[in-house]
Design a protein around this motif. Structure first.
Motif, PDB file in Angstrom:
ATOM      1  N   SER A 138       0.805  -1.223   0.000  1.00  0.00           N
ATOM      2  CA  SER A 138       0.000   0.000   0.000  1.00  0.00           C
ATOM      3  C   SER A 138       0.837   1.272   0.000  1.00  0.00           C
ATOM      4  O   SER A 138       0.613   2.191  -0.804  1.00  0.00           O
ATOM      5  N   HIS A 139       1.817   1.358   0.900  1.00  0.00           N
ATOM      6  CA  HIS A 139       2.615   2.576   0.991  1.00  0.00           C
ATOM      7  C   HIS A 139       3.421   2.795  -0.284  1.00  0.00           C
ATOM      8  O   HIS A 139       3.550   3.927  -0.771  1.00  0.00           O
ATOM      9  N   LYS A 140       3.961   1.729  -0.848  1.00  0.00           N
ATOM     10  CA  LYS A 140       4.768   1.843  -2.068  1.00  0.00           C
ATOM     11  C   LYS A 140       3.935   2.396  -3.235  1.00  0.00           C
ATOM     12  O   LYS A 140       4.411   3.187  -4.040  1.00  0.00           O
ATOM     13  N   LEU A 141       2.680   1.957  -3.304  1.00  0.00           N
ATOM     14  CA  LEU A 141       1.812   2.433  -4.377  1.00  0.00           C
ATOM     15  C   LEU A 141       1.320   3.849  -4.118  1.00  0.00           C
ATOM     16  O   LEU A 141       1.232   4.670  -5.040  1.00  0.00           O
ATOM     17  N   ALA A 142       1.008   4.145  -2.875  1.00  0.00           N
ATOM     18  CA  ALA A 142       0.499   5.481  -2.539  1.00  0.00           C
ATOM     19  C   ALA A 142       1.512   6.569  -2.856  1.00  0.00           C
ATOM     20  O   ALA A 142       1.138   7.687  -3.223  1.00  0.00           O
ATOM     21  N   THR A 143       2.794   6.255  -2.728  1.00  0.00           N
ATOM     22  CA  THR A 143       3.850   7.245  -2.971  1.00  0.00           C
ATOM     23  C   THR A 143       4.456   7.131  -4.364  1.00  0.00           C
ATOM     24  O   THR A 143       5.388   7.860  -4.693  1.00  0.00           O
ATOM     25  N   ASN A 144       3.938   6.215  -5.181  1.00  0.00           N
ATOM     26  CA  ASN A 144       4.459   5.958  -6.526  1.00  0.00           C
ATOM     27  C   ASN A 144       5.883   5.430  -6.520  1.00  0.00           C
ATOM     28  O   ASN A 144       6.594   5.504  -7.526  1.00  0.00           O
ATOM     29  N   GLU A 145       6.320   4.893  -5.370  1.00  0.00           N
ATOM     30  CA  GLU A 145       7.632   4.244  -5.343  1.00  0.00           C
ATOM     31  C   GLU A 145       7.597   2.990  -6.214  1.00  0.00           C
ATOM     32  O   GLU A 145       8.591   2.621  -6.833  1.00  0.00           O
ATOM     33  N   TRP A 146       6.456   2.314  -6.232  1.00  0.00           N
ATOM     34  CA  TRP A 146       6.170   1.240  -7.176  1.00  0.00           C
ATOM     35  C   TRP A 146       4.943   1.656  -7.996  1.00  0.00           C
ATOM     36  O   TRP A 146       4.140   2.490  -7.572  1.00  0.00           O
TER      37      TRP A 146
END
Length: 632
Positions: free
Chosen positions: A155-163
């Protein structure tokens, strides 16, 4: 090779919707929900978005189209040369976090504001925007259904566009027929699954912009029943995340890139899962066989995003054509056609060019009002969820309000997706016509806009699928529909307000008549149900959706025009005179030239023509020459 930066956007029109027509400062912004988002801050965000679009995205639009994407021998995908640098600037500026919640380091902006900004970006370089476009919908889907472990991983990776994230549904034999999916999920002892199969047409399906890509994938667990009810949704990472934070290959391969008509900067991939090793996947939630039901909420968001993409490009096409018409000198005024000494004029002076520009302007402004009518109500839903948490004693009141706003969001979504994408194609075609021969060559932007926009009537469910959804799931197949009652009340309230203002009464009469015709045609569908003429309903459902769209755009354009009339009476800034006059002209043109189509479509529908139902396949395929020889 030189590349033109022809991008233009009209922030004045956006500000009109925000602060005058929908008046979100009064009707939406709530300091107890998100105090940071006041009028000044939102306007600054729009200015920064415009600058980013002009300075970063716009200059790369033609370059990305010419360079395209390439599948290299090692299986990696090479994107247009500038994309990595633009991606870094995009993520550094936190644009991808606009829609994400604060607890995942998101900016939690009002939905209407985020989507207006994404319209700016989509118009500047839609291919680039596809790479981040699925992050927020995927994150919210995971948040709603996934286990705590899966949320923690993704979730966090997607929310920040890191992934980034992609949706994987389509297979060679399973396009709109989702129930034909054959990709297999094999349960493992540790609770995970192994995926075996392939998917096609995966937008932004493979790239090196981020360290990982998260695929939301539909597959059938071994032994599951056939059809859509046997499908489950899985979270499949390109690289599997280990306990120490490292990433290892999860055996997802790109085996082909599609050679497309447009959006060349977007890598549309054919992917294989598990063909050279186990491909680990996580079930979305704790139940199998409910994948399609889970994805429905995300598809709803994707369809709105498709409409915004279409609007961004349609707005760009219109503004490019208007600027070209102002500067292109050709011919003389019609009034001086026989005067050999007449001064040459810009093509803006020619009546047919102005007609085309006015059609483009009215459709773009109407579709923008339609989309942000929807995003206004979606923003209210978010507000009400927050308010219910803050004031649980008012839960019943907030839930009733939520039901109202949710009704309008669901009703307008298929219209936003289908009508906006269809009309964006027509706006692009008109833009080429305004340019004349120059519009057909690649020195100018409108030929690329036309190529890039055409996919949108197919993406995320074709226009027919949207019309079938409208008829079947929203409007009860012509029978008593609560959503239709809500819709009628909205339009009738607007009509009454216009009459009270005492302006544009002829146009208001036309709207009232067209609404009545539309409602009568809806009732006719109910009669066909009783007569078991269901096929006949779906033979005209796209035309029926257009009727509803034309009523809706006329309603919203007239709302804006009435405001413009009132503003002109007490005008303080003379620069706004042309803007408000233009708002009135857009409404009048659309009501007088497009809205009459409601009556003509109703007449066609009432004929109960069965030509399409009676047609057989061989009449389309068989050919014979004069001597009886058949050609196929």
């Amino acid at each position: 090779m030189d590349f033109n930066n022809s991008y233009r956007v009209d922030l004045r029109e956006m500000n009109f919707l925000l602060w005058e027509q929908f008046d979100i400062e009064k009707n939406l912004l709530d300091p107890t929900v998100n105090a940071e988002y006041n009028k000044d801050f939102i306007q600054q965000l729009l200015f920064h978005a415009r600058d980013f679009a002009y300075n970063e995205l716009g200059p790369n639009y033609q370059r990305a189209d010419r360079e395209g994407c390439k599948l290299l021998d090692d299986g990696t995908v090479q994107l247009p040369s500038k994309y990595q640098g633009i991606w870094q600037k995009y993520t550094d500026a936190q644009w991808g976090r606009l829609s994400s919640p604060q607890h995942y380091d998101g900016l939690s902006s009002p939905y209407i504001v985020a989507q207006m900004i994404y319209e700016v970006f989509q118009g500047a370089d839609p291919s680039f925007m596809v790479y981040s476009g699925f992050c927020a919908p995927a994150m919210y889907l995971i948040e709603r259904f996934a286990t705590a472990e899966v949320k923690q991983c993704f979730s966090h990776k997607l929310a920040t566009n890191e992934w980034t994230a992609c949706l994987c549904m389509t297979e060679p034999q399973a396009g709109s027929d989702v129930g034909a999916i054959t990709t297999k999920a094999i349960p493992q002892d540790d609770g995970s699954y192994h995926i075996e199969g392939g998917k096609i047409f995966i937008s932004a399906g493979m790239h090196e912009l981020t360290d990982n890509i998260v695929y939301l994938l539909l597959a059938r667990v071994e032994g599951a029943r056939p059809g859509t009810t046997g499908l489950s949704c899985f979270v499949v990472p390109r690289y599997d995340l280990q306990h120490d934070g490292s990433l290892i290959d999860n055996h997802v391969r790109c085996v082909r890139l599609e050679d497309k008509m447009g959006i060349h900067g977007c890598a549309t991939a054919q992917l294989s899962f598990g063909d050279n090793g186990p491909c680990k996947a996580f079930l979305l939630g704790d139940r199998e066989n409910i994948g399609l039901r889970q994805l429905s909420s995300m598809m709803h968001m994707a369809r709105i995003s498709t409409g915004i993409y279409a609007l961004g490009l349609a707005g760009r096409a219109y503004m490019s054509a208007a600027e070209y018409a102002e500067n292109r000198v050709q011919g003389t005024s019609f009034k001086e056609a026989f005067n050999p000494r007449a001064k040459k004029v810009s093509i803006m002076a020619h009546i047919d060019v102005r007609r085309m520009l006015l059609e483009m302007k009215s459709k773009v402004e109407g579709c923008r009002a339609l989309i942000h009518k929807l995003t206004f109500h979606q923003s209210w839903l978010t507000n009400l969820q927050a308010l219910e948490t803050l004031h649980p004693e008012k839960s019943e009141q907030y839930q009733a309000l939520s039901k109202h706003h949710e009704s309008l969001v669901h009703l307008l979504t298929p219209i936003v997706k289908a009508y906006t994408s269809d009309q964006a194609w027509r706006v692009a075609e008109l833009a080429i016509q305004v340019y004349g021969g120059h519009g057909y060559i690649k020195d100018h932007p409108v030929e690329q806009i036309a190529r890039d926009v055409k996919i949108l009537s197919i993406w995320e469910g074709t226009s027919f699928i949207q019309s079938a959804d409208l008829m079947k799931d929203k409007l009860a197949m012509g029978r008593n529909s609560k959503l239709l009652v809500v819709y009628q009340d909205q339009v009738k309230t607007s009509i009454a307000r216009n009459r009270k203002a005492g302006v544009l009464l002829v146009e208001t009469d036309a709207l009232e008549l067209s609404l009545a015709i539309f409602v009568k045609t809806h009732a006719l569908m109910g009669t066909w149900v009783k007569e078991q003429k269901l096929e006949l309903i779906f033979s005209i459902s796209t035309r029926f959706l257009e009727m509803m769209a034309e009523v809706t755009l006329s309603w919203l354009l007239l709302d804006g025009a009435v405001i413009a009339v009132q503003k002109l009476k007490n005008l303080e800034d003379s620069q706004d005179e042309a803007f408000y006059t233009g708002k009135i002209a857009s409404a009048q043109f659309y009501v007088n030239n497009i809205l009459p189509g409601v009556k003509s479509k109703a007449e066609i529908i009432a004929k109960e023509d069965t030509s399409a139902l009676d047609a057989t396949g061989d009449m389309f395929l068989q050919r014979t020459d004069l001597y009886g020889k058949q050609y196929f």
